[in-house]
Design a protein around this motif. Structure first.
Motif, mmCIF file in Angstrom:
data_model
loop_
_atom_site.group_PDB
_atom_site.id
_atom_site.type_symbol
_atom_site.label_atom_id
_atom_site.label_comp_id
_atom_site.label_asym_id
_atom_site.label_seq_id
_atom_site.Cartn_x
_atom_site.Cartn_y
_atom_site.Cartn_z
ATOM 1 N N LEU A 1 -8.814 -2.886 3.543
ATOM 2 C CA LEU A 1 -7.739 -2.568 3.011
ATOM 3 C C LEU A 1 -8.180 -3.106 1.474
ATOM 4 N N CYS A 2 -9.068 -4.218 1.544
ATOM 5 C CA CYS A 2 -8.828 -4.628 -0.047
ATOM 6 C C CYS A 2 -10.072 -4.261 -1.186
ATOM 7 N N PHE A 3 -10.303 -2.778 0.063
ATOM 8 C CA PHE A 3 -11.558 -2.737 -1.061
ATOM 9 C C PHE A 3 -10.427 -1.162 -1.306
ATOM 10 N N LEU A 4 -9.564 -1.233 -1.675
ATOM 11 C CA LEU A 4 -8.770 -0.132 -1.806
ATOM 12 C C LEU A 4 -7.764 -0.773 -2.925
ATOM 13 N N PRO A 5 -7.838 0.679 -4.343
ATOM 14 C CA PRO A 5 -6.192 0.169 -5.035
ATOM 15 C C PRO A 5 -5.556 -0.112 -4.161
ATOM 16 N N THR A 6 -4.087 -0.867 -4.299
ATOM 17 C CA THR A 6 -3.501 -0.427 -3.760
ATOM 18 C C THR A 6 -2.271 0.475 -2.899
ATOM 19 N N LYS A 7 -2.401 0.921 -4.722
ATOM 20 C CA LYS A 7 -1.420 2.411 -4.105
ATOM 21 C C LYS A 7 -2.558 3.218 -3.360
ATOM 22 N N ASP A 8 -4.116 3.371 -3.356
ATOM 23 C CA ASP A 8 -4.268 3.494 -1.325
ATOM 24 C C ASP A 8 -4.347 2.846 -0.682
ATOM 25 N N ALA A 9 -3.890 1.847 -0.441
ATOM 26 C CA ALA A 9 -3.898 0.854 0.869
ATOM 27 C C ALA A 9 -2.928 1.462 1.152
ATOM 28 N N ILE A 10 -1.491 2.174 0.613
ATOM 29 C CA ILE A 10 -0.028 2.008 0.703
ATOM 30 C C ILE A 10 -0.184 3.522 1.118
ATOM 31 N N LYS A 11 -1.081 4.290 0.889
ATOM 32 C CA LYS A 11 -0.854 5.453 1.776
ATOM 33 C C LYS A 11 -1.383 5.641 2.840
ATOM 34 N N THR A 12 -2.143 4.733 3.658
ATOM 35 C CA THR A 12 -2.370 4.518 5.207
ATOM 36 C C THR A 12 -1.549 4.512 5.789
ATOM 37 N N GLY A 13 -0.538 3.925 5.126
ATOM 38 C CA GLY A 13 0.690 4.277 5.866
ATOM 39 C C GLY A 13 0.932 5.106 7.024
ATOM 40 N N VAL A 14 1.034 6.455 6.537
ATOM 41 C CA VAL A 14 1.144 7.569 7.168
ATOM 42 C C VAL A 14 0.363 8.026 8.367
ATOM 43 N N LEU A 15 -0.941 7.292 8.533
ATOM 44 C CA LEU A 15 -1.807 7.434 9.878
ATOM 45 C C LEU A 15 -1.142 6.972 10.810
ATOM 46 N N SER B 1 2.022 2.096 9.729
ATOM 47 C CA SER B 1 2.899 1.413 9.353
ATOM 48 C C SER B 1 2.764 0.504 7.985
ATOM 49 N N TYR B 2 2.878 -0.758 8.252
ATOM 50 C CA TYR B 2 3.005 -2.064 7.284
ATOM 51 C C TYR B 2 2.128 -2.705 6.799
ATOM 52 N N LEU B 3 0.489 -2.067 7.915
ATOM 53 C CA LEU B 3 -0.640 -3.073 7.634
ATOM 54 C C LEU B 3 -0.613 -3.534 6.223
ATOM 55 N N TRP B 4 -0.437 -2.580 5.321
ATOM 56 C CA TRP B 4 -0.986 -3.002 3.709
ATOM 57 C C TRP B 4 -0.129 -4.146 2.948
#
Length: 337
Positions: free
Chosen positions: A69-83, A88-91
């Protein structure tokens, strides 16, 4: 009955099969059509059926997922919470945060998004914190808050001032004023880059002296600096990239056209980029092992002939001051003059 049975032959017996009646042929044809139709239907179902694959990524340890997740922009890292619940709160524990205002419609949306993200963030320490936006004066309270957040360990309730921080190890300053007041104590600093700002030689000396572990210093398009007095035991590499003239943005030009470098402990020196009517003179680099001179000296067209002669003399002095280095690299412009 027995003879008829024998005339039909047996597969195991190796005899040839007798002639088949029309009724038998029709039955066989109908059975084949049904089988083919069933096969086609089964193939279509398999073709349109969802492909279920094992989610191996979610089974990885948190430490590995956070590194991804560190390689992603924070905005995209937050989107992974819906997986899934696993994400959910990993980011919120990612030790690297980056924000850019380009993906927001207005600056208010951007500042709100950054504030909300920092409010939910739970990592005890940050390795990287990057914010890119068009600064305006009314945004100063936000910037101060974000910087205090980035430079403060969560274990300590009181935020620490920029110049007395013991947790940040690397920092890039661009378009910021460097004016430390009081004691400077940056005990963990190892790498510092300052770009596109007017520097006071007293201020930069104070920052370097207050950073006992500083190993790398880069000055990128800085101005108003006429002497670098870097008497530091830890500093090993100095990079000076171009010299930004304030006269190009409607300000008065620098009154002094020389930059003196005093850094007796550094092991590596690089002078790169473009220098407009600014000359470098090396006074003391006695511990230097390697040096790179790859810069262009721009002069006014009407003063070219006299200016180039003067620069030739300056270059000779530079080479003489670097006669003791083991490895010297020079650029094309340097060789042409």
């Amino acid at each position: 009955m027995e003879e008829k049975s024998q005339s039909n032959g047996s597969i195991d017996g190796g005899t040839e099969r007798g002639p088949t009646s029309n009724t038998d042929r029709n039955l066989i044809s109908e059975e084949q059509q049904e089988e083919e139709s069933s096969d086609d239907h089964r193939t279509k179902r398999l073709k349109h059926a969802p492909i279920l694959e094992e989610d191996r990524i979610s089974t990885l340890p948190d430490s590995i997922l956070l590194s991804i997740l560190c390689f992603l922009p924070t905005k995209d890292a937050i989107k992974t919470g819906v997986l899934s619940k696993r994400w959910s709160y990993l980011w919120t524990s990612v030790p690297s945060l980056s924000f850019e205002d380009g993906s927001f419609q207005c600056i208010d949306d951007f500042t709100s998004a950054v504030d909300h993200t920092l409010h939910l963030h739970t990592a005890t320490k940050l390795r990287n914190f990057f914010v890119l936006f068009n600064y305006e004066t009314h945004l100063k309270p936000y910037l101060d808050l974000w910087f205090r957040f980035a430079t403060t360990a969560k274990a300590y309730p009181l935020p620490q001032h920029l110049y007395t921080n013991e947790f940040v190890s690397e920092l890039d300053f661009y378009f910021c004023k460097i004016k430390p007041n009081g004691i400077v104590n940056l005990s963990s600093f190892t790498r510092l880059t300052i770009g596109f700002t007017a520097l006071c030689e007293v201020a930069i000396k104070k920052v370097v002296m207050g950073s006992p572990r500083l190993e790398y210093l880069e000055l990128d398009n800085c101005c108003r600096l006429n002497r670098l007095d870097l008497v530091s035991e830890s500093l090993r590499k100095l990079v000076i990239y171009s010299y930004f003239m304030r006269s190009s943005v409607g300000r008065s030009p620098d009154p002094v056209f020389e930059l003196e470098i005093v850094a007796p402990k550094i092991r590596s020196l690089e002078i790169l980029g473009f220098f407009l009517m600014k000359k470098c003179r090396i006074k003391d680099v006695s511990s230097l092992v390697e040096a790179k001179l790859d810069f262009n000296c721009e002069v006014k067209e009407e003063d070219q002939e006299s200016a180039y002669k003067e620069y030739e003399q300056t270059e000779r002095e530079l080479l003489e001051s670097l006669h003791h280095v083991r490895e010297l690299t020079v650029g094309k412009w340097y060789l042409m003059t």
